[in-house]
Design a protein around this motif. Structure first.
Motif, PDB file in Angstrom:
ATOM      1  N   SER A   1       0.802  -1.220   0.000  1.00  0.00           N
ATOM      2  CA  SER A   1       0.000   0.000   0.000  1.00  0.00           C
ATOM      3  C   SER A   1       0.837   1.274   0.000  1.00  0.00           C
ATOM      4  O   SER A   1       0.329   2.335  -0.357  1.00  0.00           O
ATOM      5  N   LEU A   2       2.104   1.200   0.401  1.00  0.00           N
ATOM      6  CA  LEU A   2       2.945   2.398   0.452  1.00  0.00           C
ATOM      7  C   LEU A   2       3.704   2.641  -0.850  1.00  0.00           C
ATOM      8  O   LEU A   2       4.467   3.605  -0.949  1.00  0.00           O
ATOM      9  N   PHE A   3       3.509   1.785  -1.842  1.00  0.00           N
ATOM     10  CA  PHE A   3       4.246   1.910  -3.098  1.00  0.00           C
ATOM     11  C   PHE A   3       3.275   2.195  -4.241  1.00  0.00           C
ATOM     12  O   PHE A   3       2.096   1.813  -4.183  1.00  0.00           O
ATOM     13  N   PRO A   4       3.755   2.865  -5.313  1.00  0.00           N
ATOM     14  CA  PRO A   4       2.889   3.101  -6.481  1.00  0.00           C
ATOM     15  C   PRO A   4       2.405   1.775  -7.066  1.00  0.00           C
ATOM     16  O   PRO A   4       3.148   0.790  -7.121  1.00  0.00           O
ATOM     17  N   GLN A   5       1.169   1.757  -7.521  1.00  0.00           N
ATOM     18  CA  GLN A   5       0.564   0.527  -8.014  1.00  0.00           C
ATOM     19  C   GLN A   5       0.249   0.642  -9.503  1.00  0.00           C
ATOM     20  O   GLN A   5      -0.295   1.648  -9.961  1.00  0.00           O
ATOM     21  N   GLU A   6       0.623  -0.408 -10.246  1.00  0.00           N
ATOM     22  CA  GLU A   6       0.271  -0.492 -11.661  1.00  0.00           C
ATOM     23  C   GLU A   6      -0.889  -1.450 -11.809  1.00  0.00           C
ATOM     24  O   GLU A   6      -0.854  -2.575 -11.287  1.00  0.00           O
ATOM     25  N   ALA A   7      -1.902  -1.022 -12.510  1.00  0.00           N
ATOM     26  CA  ALA A   7      -3.097  -1.848 -12.652  1.00  0.00           C
ATOM     27  C   ALA A   7      -3.733  -1.601 -14.007  1.00  0.00           C
ATOM     28  O   ALA A   7      -3.602  -0.525 -14.600  1.00  0.00           O
ATOM     29  N   SER A   8      -4.420  -2.628 -14.491  1.00  0.00           N
ATOM     30  CA  SER A   8      -5.185  -2.518 -15.735  1.00  0.00           C
ATOM     31  C   SER A   8      -6.661  -2.593 -15.383  1.00  0.00           C
ATOM     32  O   SER A   8      -7.121  -3.623 -14.872  1.00  0.00           O
ATOM     33  N   VAL A   9      -7.375  -1.521 -15.598  1.00  0.00           N
ATOM     34  CA  VAL A   9      -8.783  -1.446 -15.220  1.00  0.00           C
ATOM     35  C   VAL A   9      -9.603  -0.966 -16.412  1.00  0.00           C
ATOM     36  O   VAL A   9      -9.081  -0.333 -17.341  1.00  0.00           O
ATOM     37  N   HIS A  10     -10.869  -1.288 -16.375  1.00  0.00           N
ATOM     38  CA  HIS A  10     -11.745  -0.808 -17.443  1.00  0.00           C
ATOM     39  C   HIS A  10     -12.440   0.472 -16.995  1.00  0.00           C
ATOM     40  O   HIS A  10     -12.644   0.696 -15.806  1.00  0.00           O
ATOM     41  N   TYR A  11     -12.771   1.286 -17.950  1.00  0.00           N
ATOM     42  CA  TYR A  11     -13.392   2.569 -17.660  1.00  0.00           C
ATOM     43  C   TYR A  11     -14.483   2.812 -18.693  1.00  0.00           C
ATOM     44  O   TYR A  11     -14.356   2.403 -19.849  1.00  0.00           O
ATOM     45  N   ARG A  12     -15.544   3.442 -18.272  1.00  0.00           N
ATOM     46  CA  ARG A  12     -16.639   3.755 -19.199  1.00  0.00           C
ATOM     47  C   ARG A  12     -16.748   5.269 -19.350  1.00  0.00           C
ATOM     48  O   ARG A  12     -16.844   5.993 -18.357  1.00  0.00           O
ATOM     49  N   ALA A  13     -16.684   5.707 -20.592  1.00  0.00           N
ATOM     50  CA  ALA A  13     -16.768   7.136 -20.880  1.00  0.00           C
ATOM     51  C   ALA A  13     -18.154   7.675 -20.535  1.00  0.00           C
ATOM     52  O   ALA A  13     -19.073   6.916 -20.206  1.00  0.00           O
ATOM     53  N   GLY A  14     -18.293   8.978 -20.615  1.00  0.00           N
ATOM     54  CA  GLY A  14     -19.574   9.591 -20.316  1.00  0.00           C
ATOM     55  C   GLY A  14     -20.673   9.112 -21.263  1.00  0.00           C
ATOM     56  O   GLY A  14     -20.429   8.650 -22.376  1.00  0.00           O
ATOM     57  N   ALA A  15     -21.903   9.225 -20.805  1.00  0.00           N
ATOM     58  CA  ALA A  15     -23.046   8.779 -21.591  1.00  0.00           C
ATOM     59  C   ALA A  15     -23.198   9.643 -22.848  1.00  0.00           C
ATOM     60  O   ALA A  15     -22.719  10.787 -22.897  1.00  0.00           O
ATOM     61  N   PRO A  16     -23.838   9.095 -23.877  1.00  0.00           N
ATOM     62  CA  PRO A  16     -24.005   9.851 -25.132  1.00  0.00           C
ATOM     63  C   PRO A  16     -24.673  11.206 -24.952  1.00  0.00           C
ATOM     64  O   PRO A  16     -24.378  12.156 -25.694  1.00  0.00           O
ATOM     65  N   ASP A  17     -25.559  11.334 -23.947  1.00  0.00           N
ATOM     66  CA  ASP A  17     -26.250  12.614 -23.779  1.00  0.00           C
ATOM     67  C   ASP A  17     -25.358  13.693 -23.156  1.00  0.00           C
ATOM     68  O   ASP A  17     -25.773  14.845 -23.002  1.00  0.00           O
ATOM     69  N   THR A  18     -24.124  13.318 -22.792  1.00  0.00           N
ATOM     70  CA  THR A  18     -23.184  14.315 -22.263  1.00  0.00           C
ATOM     71  C   THR A  18     -22.291  14.903 -23.344  1.00  0.00           C
ATOM     72  O   THR A  18     -21.440  15.747 -23.046  1.00  0.00           O
ATOM     73  N   ALA A  19     -22.443  14.439 -24.579  1.00  0.00           N
ATOM     74  CA  ALA A  19     -21.591  14.908 -25.681  1.00  0.00           C
ATOM     75  C   ALA A  19     -21.877  16.378 -25.981  1.00  0.00           C
ATOM     76  O   ALA A  19     -23.006  16.870 -25.844  1.00  0.00           O
ATOM     77  N   VAL A  20     -20.831  17.064 -26.384  1.00  0.00           N
ATOM     78  CA  VAL A  20     -20.951  18.464 -26.802  1.00  0.00           C
ATOM     79  C   VAL A  20     -20.459  18.567 -28.235  1.00  0.00           C
ATOM     80  O   VAL A  20     -19.640  17.776 -28.697  1.00  0.00           O
ATOM     81  N   GLN A  21     -20.964  19.547 -28.933  1.00  0.00           N
ATOM     82  CA  GLN A  21     -20.592  19.745 -30.335  1.00  0.00           C
ATOM     83  C   GLN A  21     -19.462  20.759 -30.439  1.00  0.00           C
ATOM     84  O   GLN A  21     -19.526  21.843 -29.863  1.00  0.00           O
ATOM     85  N   GLU A  22     -18.406  20.337 -31.118  1.00  0.00           N
ATOM     86  CA  GLU A  22     -17.272  21.222 -31.379  1.00  0.00           C
ATOM     87  C   GLU A  22     -17.049  21.249 -32.883  1.00  0.00           C
ATOM     88  O   GLU A  22     -16.497  20.305 -33.455  1.00  0.00           O
ATOM     89  N   GLY A  23     -17.480  22.315 -33.522  1.00  0.00           N
ATOM     90  CA  GLY A  23     -17.419  22.376 -34.979  1.00  0.00           C
ATOM     91  C   GLY A  23     -18.369  21.344 -35.573  1.00  0.00           C
ATOM     92  O   GLY A  23     -19.558  21.322 -35.283  1.00  0.00           O
ATOM     93  N   GLY A  24     -17.813  20.433 -36.358  1.00  0.00           N
ATOM     94  CA  GLY A  24     -18.653  19.397 -36.949  1.00  0.00           C
ATOM     95  C   GLY A  24     -18.540  18.066 -36.229  1.00  0.00           C
ATOM     96  O   GLY A  24     -19.030  17.050 -36.743  1.00  0.00           O
ATOM     97  N   LEU A  25     -17.929  18.032 -35.030  1.00  0.00           N
ATOM     98  CA  LEU A  25     -17.741  16.781 -34.294  1.00  0.00           C
ATOM     99  C   LEU A  25     -18.533  16.782 -32.992  1.00  0.00           C
ATOM    100  O   LEU A  25     -18.783  17.835 -32.382  1.00  0.00           O
ATOM    101  N   TYR A  26     -18.921  15.593 -32.595  1.00  0.00           N
ATOM    102  CA  TYR A  26     -19.537  15.379 -31.284  1.00  0.00           C
ATOM    103  C   TYR A  26     -18.436  14.832 -30.362  1.00  0.00           C
ATOM    104  O   TYR A  26     -17.761  13.843 -30.692  1.00  0.00           O
ATOM    105  N   VAL A  27     -18.269  15.454 -29.191  1.00  0.00           N
ATOM    106  CA  VAL A  27     -17.127  15.136 -28.322  1.00  0.00           C
ATOM    107  C   VAL A  27     -17.614  14.782 -26.908  1.00  0.00           C
ATOM    108  O   VAL A  27     -18.462  15.484 -26.338  1.00  0.00           O
ATOM    109  N   ILE A  28     -17.049  13.682 -26.399  1.00  0.00           N
ATOM    110  CA  ILE A  28     -17.227  13.314 -24.985  1.00  0.00           C
ATOM    111  C   ILE A  28     -15.832  13.305 -24.364  1.00  0.00           C
ATOM    112  O   ILE A  28     -14.946  12.586 -24.826  1.00  0.00           O
ATOM    113  N   ALA A  29     -15.631  14.098 -23.311  1.00  0.00           N
ATOM    114  CA  ALA A  29     -14.310  14.214 -22.688  1.00  0.00           C
ATOM    115  C   ALA A  29     -14.433  14.010 -21.183  1.00  0.00           C
ATOM    116  O   ALA A  29     -15.503  14.181 -20.585  1.00  0.00           O
ATOM    117  N   GLY A  30     -13.307  13.638 -20.576  1.00  0.00           N
ATOM    118  CA  GLY A  30     -13.270  13.413 -19.134  1.00  0.00           C
ATOM    119  C   GLY A  30     -11.890  12.979 -18.707  1.00  0.00           C
ATOM    120  O   GLY A  30     -10.919  13.091 -19.463  1.00  0.00           O
TER     121      GLY A  30
END
Length: 376
Positions: A52-81
């Motif tokens: 617990s006192l040392f840096p930990q390397e791990a492989s985890v899964h992550y889920r991006a924001g939901a489609p309704d959180t997308a914002v429009q930037e020019g001609g693209l739809y973008v989800i960021a986080g």
């Protein structure tokens, strides 16, 4: 001449090593539980508490924001986080499927299976872009390989202590444990004095019966005793569970106290009787003060047993929210959180905090009471 009393044995070092090993076997898991209770779920799943006192390397899964959180930037739809959500860390690689979770280096831009473009930076920031609106209701899933610094949090204890009904369960446990510890001590002390210092017919048979009851499993008596309580009108009540715990603890209490009282100096008892003291006066003014180590050692065992009990409480008290003891409340809490190991660690440490305090406060009497009657 090797066994002369007072001569130091050549095997003393073996005894010292064995004692140290037993102490380590008891304290190391307890310390590990304490450390785990301050770690988050991901760290517990990927590394042991000793790391617990040392840096930990791990492989985890992550889920991006939901489609309704997308914002429009020019001609693209973008989800960021950010995959770290403010916790901090470094991303070394990422992937779009579980078969190869580290397929791409941090900073690359790749195409997902759904045709979106994904970029994950070293600082954990991700950017998912699409030329058309995102579909579905759930965010895109991807995998990241991270190196995170050691972190500790008190959030686990906050969740457990704020859980509904836990405070009530704590009070219920105290209400059960304290009387269920005091009652058998009071009864057993009188019985032990009678078996140790009073002459009456059948005393040997009673002592043999007490020894026999020590090996009877309590599970055999649960149903008959519950039926008896229900007929007497004390079933599913505090009086019922106090009597049940007292009945299950009396054989050990009587056996332990009788052995201690039988080892007290006979001259003191006989001198008191010559001076005109009654049996009750001898018991109250001489036997009880001298028997405090044995009383304290049994109190430790009985309190630990009643505090950690779940089976007897469910049978003789009930399983409603107003009747559940703390072990029952923690079981209910873990019923819907089977994978939350950090909650389990915090819950377990909270449940043993009071028994640990009682044990350390009275431990000096434990060995003295257990060795009662072994040496004349």
């Amino acid at each position: 001449m090797d066994n002369i009393v007072g001569q130091k044995s050549s095997l003393t070092w073996v005894v010292n090593i064995a004692a140290a090993a037993l102490v380590l076997l008891w304290t190391i898991p307890t310390f590990g539980l304490l450390v785990s209770s301050f770690r988050d779920r991901d760290q517990i799943l990927t590394s042991g508490w000793w790391q617990s006192l040392f840096p930990q390397e791990a492989s985890v899964h992550y889920r991006a924001g939901a489609p309704d959180t997308a914002v429009q930037e020019g001609g693209l739809y973008v989800i960021a986080g950010n995959v770290f959500d403010g916790a901090g860390g470094v991303v070394s690689a990422f992937g779009t499927n579980s078969r190869d979770p580290a397929a791409f280096a941090a900073g690359e831009t790749v195409q997902t299976n759904d045709g979106y473009e994904l970029t994950v930076s070293e600082d954990g920031a991700y950017r998912l872009t699409s030329a058309v609106p995102f579909e579905g209701t759930r965010g895109e899933r991807f995998f990241v390989t991270t190196t995170q610094p050691p972190t500790f949090t008190t959030e686990n204890f906050v969740k457990v202590l704020n859980a509904e009904g836990l405070g009530r369960g704590f009070l219920n446990t105290l209400t059960v444990s304290i009387p269920a510890t005091v009652i058998p001590i009071l009864v057993a002390a009188f019985a032990a004095y009678a078996l140790a210092w009073m002459e009456f017919p059948g005393r040997a048979l009673l002592i043999a019966a007490v020894v026999g009851l020590l090996v009877v499993p309590l599970q055999l008596a649960l149903i008959p005793l519950l039926q008896l309580h229900l007929k007497a009108g004390i079933g599913k009540s505090y009086i019922g569970i106090w009597l049940a715990h007292s009945a299950f603890g009396l054989p050990l209490a009587i056996y332990l106290l009788r052995n201690y009282m039988a080892g007290l100096p006979r001259d003191i008892i006989e001198s008191a009787r010559v001076d005109g003291a009654t049996d009750f006066q001898i018991f109250l003014r001489i036997i009880l003060p001298l028997s405090f180590p044995a009383l304290a050692s049994f109190a430790i065992f009985q309190f630990l047993w009643t505090w950690n009990d779940l089976l007897v409480a469910l049978v003789f008290l009930g399983s409603t929210q107003d009747q559940l003891v703390m072990t029952g409340q923690l079981k209910e809490l873990m019923g819907s959180r089977g994978g939350d190991w950090e909650i389990l660690a915090a819950s377990a440490f909270i449940s043993i905090a009071v028994p640990l305090a009682v044990f350390f406060a009275m431990q000096k009497y434990l060995v003295r009471g257990l060795l009662a009657g072994s040496v004349k």
